[in-house]
Design a protein around this motif. Structure first.
Motif, PDB file in Angstrom:
ATOM      1  N   VAL A 113       0.838  -1.198   0.000  1.00 58.95           N
ATOM      2  CA  VAL A 113       0.000   0.000   0.000  1.00 58.95           C
ATOM      3  C   VAL A 113       0.877   1.253   0.000  1.00 58.95           C
ATOM      4  O   VAL A 113       0.601   2.218  -0.737  1.00 58.95           O
ATOM      5  N   LEU A 114       1.926   1.249   0.791  1.00 58.73           N
ATOM      6  CA  LEU A 114       2.830   2.400   0.832  1.00 58.73           C
ATOM      7  C   LEU A 114       3.467   2.648  -0.538  1.00 58.73           C
ATOM      8  O   LEU A 114       3.647   3.793  -0.952  1.00 58.73           O
ATOM      9  N   LYS A 115       3.784   1.587  -1.268  1.00 58.58           N
ATOM     10  CA  LYS A 115       4.324   1.743  -2.621  1.00 58.58           C
ATOM     11  C   LYS A 115       3.251   2.289  -3.576  1.00 58.58           C
ATOM     12  O   LYS A 115       3.533   3.138  -4.415  1.00 58.58           O
ATOM     13  N   LEU A 116       2.037   1.777  -3.438  1.00 61.25           N
ATOM     14  CA  LEU A 116       0.955   2.211  -4.334  1.00 61.25           C
ATOM     15  C   LEU A 116       0.614   3.689  -4.167  1.00 61.25           C
ATOM     16  O   LEU A 116       0.098   4.314  -5.098  1.00 61.25           O
ATOM     17  N   LEU A 117       0.874   4.247  -2.996  1.00 60.07           N
ATOM     18  CA  LEU A 117       0.596   5.673  -2.790  1.00 60.07           C
ATOM     19  C   LEU A 117       1.421   6.554  -3.736  1.00 60.07           C
ATOM     20  O   LEU A 117       1.074   7.697  -3.978  1.00 60.07           O
ATOM     21  N   ALA A 128      -5.054   2.775  -2.728  1.00 56.80           N
ATOM     22  CA  ALA A 128      -4.031   2.756  -1.678  1.00 56.80           C
ATOM     23  C   ALA A 128      -4.407   3.681  -0.521  1.00 56.80           C
ATOM     24  O   ALA A 128      -4.168   3.343   0.648  1.00 56.80           O
ATOM     25  N   MET A 129      -5.007   4.820  -0.818  1.00 54.00           N
ATOM     26  CA  MET A 129      -5.420   5.736   0.262  1.00 54.00           C
ATOM     27  C   MET A 129      -6.505   5.107   1.121  1.00 54.00           C
ATOM     28  O   MET A 129      -6.467   5.207   2.350  1.00 54.00           O
ATOM     29  N   ARG A 130      -7.455   4.443   0.483  1.00 50.27           N
ATOM     30  CA  ARG A 130      -8.509   3.759   1.250  1.00 50.27           C
ATOM     31  C   ARG A 130      -7.908   2.650   2.117  1.00 50.27           C
ATOM     32  O   ARG A 130      -8.283   2.483   3.274  1.00 50.27           O
ATOM     33  N   ALA A 131      -6.962   1.896   1.537  1.00 52.78           N
ATOM     34  CA  ALA A 131      -6.335   0.805   2.286  1.00 52.78           C
ATOM     35  C   ALA A 131      -5.464   1.344   3.412  1.00 52.78           C
ATOM     36  O   ALA A 131      -5.459   0.788   4.517  1.00 52.78           O
ATOM     37  N   ALA A 132      -4.730   2.424   3.167  1.00 50.67           N
ATOM     38  CA  ALA A 132      -3.898   3.023   4.218  1.00 50.67           C
ATOM     39  C   ALA A 132      -4.762   3.482   5.378  1.00 50.67           C
ATOM     40  O   ALA A 132      -4.390   3.316   6.557  1.00 50.67           O
ATOM     41  N   GLU A 138       0.406   4.712   9.903  1.00 49.14           N
ATOM     42  CA  GLU A 138       1.019   5.987  10.278  1.00 49.14           C
ATOM     43  C   GLU A 138       2.180   6.336   9.359  1.00 49.14           C
ATOM     44  O   GLU A 138       2.501   7.515   9.188  1.00 49.14           O
ATOM     45  N   GLU A 139       2.804   5.333   8.749  1.00 41.77           N
ATOM     46  CA  GLU A 139       3.904   5.584   7.819  1.00 41.77           C
ATOM     47  C   GLU A 139       3.427   6.324   6.569  1.00 41.77           C
ATOM     48  O   GLU A 139       4.226   6.895   5.832  1.00 41.77           O
ATOM     49  N   ALA A 140       2.142   6.327   6.320  1.00 48.08           N
ATOM     50  CA  ALA A 140       1.587   6.958   5.126  1.00 48.08           C
ATOM     51  C   ALA A 140       1.261   8.427   5.326  1.00 48.08           C
ATOM     52  O   ALA A 140       0.944   9.122   4.353  1.00 48.08           O
TER      53      ALA A 140
END
Length: 189
Positions: A113-117, A128-132, A138-140
């Motif tokens: 997810v962090l990569k997809l952002l 990715a925002m919905r999943a984060a 918090e890393e996002a």
């Protein structure tokens, strides 16, 4: 035969034959292309159906408290998994949501997810925002703050909404900083 006694020139007939041949080739090409597109769509739908048959019982089993081992998640299935996971997550709360969160964590989805952002594809970033937000990553926060400051209304609103779920104070501050009209446009997603 015309009154002058001469046959018409063959040039117009040749031109008409060439136009007719061109039109027939175009029709054949369009028909062939539509058949290929239909075939590819059917393959994709069959692959999606196999994916759902593989993962829905696993997710529902985890919701029920079963500790069944997770099947291997292929790299090309990650987006489909996130989409299905978010769909199922939308129907549950509390312990069931925690169970689904642990499934995502076991499959290393937070890292993905962090990569997809950072994806160039807007729909992948929105997913990715919905999943984060659902994973409370918090890393996002830094990436979401950057996206929330962009002029793209839908992305900015989705990033601020994700921030509200991860860090409410920061998220509501971002919501206040959105340009007027962004929230109405974002809610129509």
């Amino acid at each position: 035969m015309p009154a002058s006694g001469a046959w018409p020139s063959s040039v117009p007939l040749t031109a008409l034959a060439a136009i007719a041949a061109f039109l027939l080739l175009d029709i054949a090409a369009l028909l062939g292309f539509s058949l290929v597109v239909r075939f590819v769509r059917q393959l994709r739908e069959a692959r999606n159906e196999r994916f759902r048959r593989k993962w829905e019982p696993v997710l529902y089993g985890r919701l029920a408290g079963d500790a069944t081992p997770l099947p291997r998640l292929a790299r090309r299935e990650r987006l489909a998994f996130l989409s299905l996971w978010l769909h199922v997550l939308g129907y549950v709360r509390d312990e069931a949501a925690d169970a689904l969160g642990s499934v995502a964590t076991e499959l290393d989805m937070p890292r993905h997810v962090l990569k997809l952002l950072h994806s160039r594809s807007s729909w992948k970033r929105l997913l990715a925002m919905r999943a984060a937000a659902a994973l409370r990553l918090e890393e996002a926060v830094g990436t979401l703050l950057r996206i929330a400051s962009l002029p793209h209304r839908r992305s900015a609103f989705a990033a601020a909404a994700a921030l509200v779920r991860i860090d409410p104070e920061t998220g509501f501050e971002q919501m206040r900083q959105l340009p007027p009209g962004t929230m109405q446009g974002g809610q129509q997603m």
